[in-house]
Design an enzyme around this catalytic site. Structure first.
Site, PDB file in Angstrom:
ATOM      1  N   TYR A 133       0.846  -1.196   0.000  1.00  0.00           N
ATOM      2  CA  TYR A 133       0.000   0.000   0.000  1.00  0.00           C
ATOM      3  C   TYR A 133       0.878   1.242   0.000  1.00  0.00           C
ATOM      4  CZ  TYR A 133      -4.394   2.517   1.059  1.00  0.00           C
ATOM      5  OH  TYR A 133      -5.511   3.322   1.000  1.00  0.00           O
ATOM      6  N   LYS A 158      -1.230  -1.073  -4.208  1.00  0.00           N
ATOM      7  CA  LYS A 158      -2.401  -0.222  -4.029  1.00  0.00           C
ATOM      8  C   LYS A 158      -1.931   1.213  -3.816  1.00  0.00           C
ATOM      9  CE  LYS A 158      -6.534   0.304  -1.129  1.00  0.00           C
ATOM     10  NZ  LYS A 158      -7.206  -0.114   0.126  1.00  0.00           N
TER      11      LYS A 158
END
Length: 302
Positions: A133, A158
């Site tokens: 992330y 992400k």
């Protein structure tokens, strides 16, 4: 582990005494899977990962695994200081998850080599696939993203920064690495539907939908319209539902989570309030949210 459709990030319900409410978490997850979620990311950002104990993280993951019963992939969060993130990864694996979402290191700003080292050390704690992330202090160059993508257990990235140019360079750099054909990219911005068309333009079609947690009818209709190129419906939902929702969300820090919990309650499942340092929405804000939900449902004919 391939994803498609709308990705479901459930909230974490708390009982009156503030403890983790496993029964309501199971109901919440079952509702989402039944509605058509493409994957469940439990105890992540929308699930107040920042406020959970390691034991609660493990319990929430186990509830998600047992509830989904293999119907869709289940991932949970790991993050923070390296030893803590390694413990999270081991707990998530023990609970039976299919993978984990690796959040940034806590507080520190690290050089690019340090971010690679962080991923290497945390991913060594389990055999699970990992989605990295990018957000906060974890800002990758295209070269670093390609290096991380080439690590054996890393299967996705992400993005929570919203820097489209940076993300475009990352996508192109990763795609140039042999063996990354199945590597997946995700739009992880709050209320990701607002930026989904832009991300789609650089080859990032997957996104996390907080709205799905309380209004799956709206989230699925938007996703379908975007995939089909139905610009009138996409634009109407952006103008009359998502845009006003973002403006309400931005009025108070932390509403990206707190409003979602209120939305779940408005749709019939009391999941309790948020833990400090977040605050629950004011009554007038909940009333505005209720009107927005009604309008969104009206637009999609639900």
């Amino acid at each position: 582990m391939k994803f498609q459709g709308v990705l479901f990030f459930p909230v974490t319900p708390f009982a009156v005494d503030g403890s983790l409410d496993e029964e309501r978490l199971a109901r919440h997850i079952e509702n989402g899977v039944t509605a058509g979620a493409g994957g469940v990311f439990v105890a992540c950002g929308t699930g107040e990962f920042h406020a959970l104990t390691p034991d609660e993280l493990e319990r929430a993951t186990r509830v998600a695994v047992e509830t989904t019963a293999g119907r869709v992939p289940v991932l949970a969060a790991a993050g923070g200081p390296t030893p803590v993130a390694r413990d999270h990864a081991a707990r998530v694996a023990r609970a039976g998850a299919d993978g984990f979402l690796l959040l940034p290191p806590y507080l520190v700003t690290a050089p690019q080599r340090g971010l690679v080292r962080y991923v290497e050390e945390v991913t060594a704690a389990s055999d699970l696939p990992v989605i990295f992330y990018q957000r906060g202090t974890a800002r990758l160059t295209a070269e670093t993203a390609a290096e991380i993508a080439a690590l054996p257990k890393v299967v996705g990235l992400k993005d929570g920064l919203g820097d489209i140019e940076r993300m475009h360079r990352i996508v192109r750099a990763v795609r140039a690495v042999p063996g990354t054909e199945d590597f997946q990219f995700f739009n992880g911005l709050p209320t990701a539907e607002m930026t989904a068309p832009a991300y789609q333009g650089i080859g990032v079609s997957l996104y996390s939908s907080a709205v799905f947690a309380f209004a799956p009818e709206i989230a699925l209709a938007f996703h379908g319209a975007l995939a089909a190129g139905d610009r009138p419906l996409v634009d109407t939902l952006l103008d009359e539902f998502y845009g006003p929702l973002v403006r309400l969300r931005d009025e108070v820090p932390g509403y990206a989570v707190a409003l979602v919990k209120s939305g779940v309650a408005l749709r019939g499942l009391d999941v309790g309030g948020v833990r400090a340092p977040l605050v629950d929405p004011a009554p007038e804000h909940v009333a505005r949210l209720a009107k927005l939900i009604d309008r969104g449902l009206e637009v999609v004919g639900a």
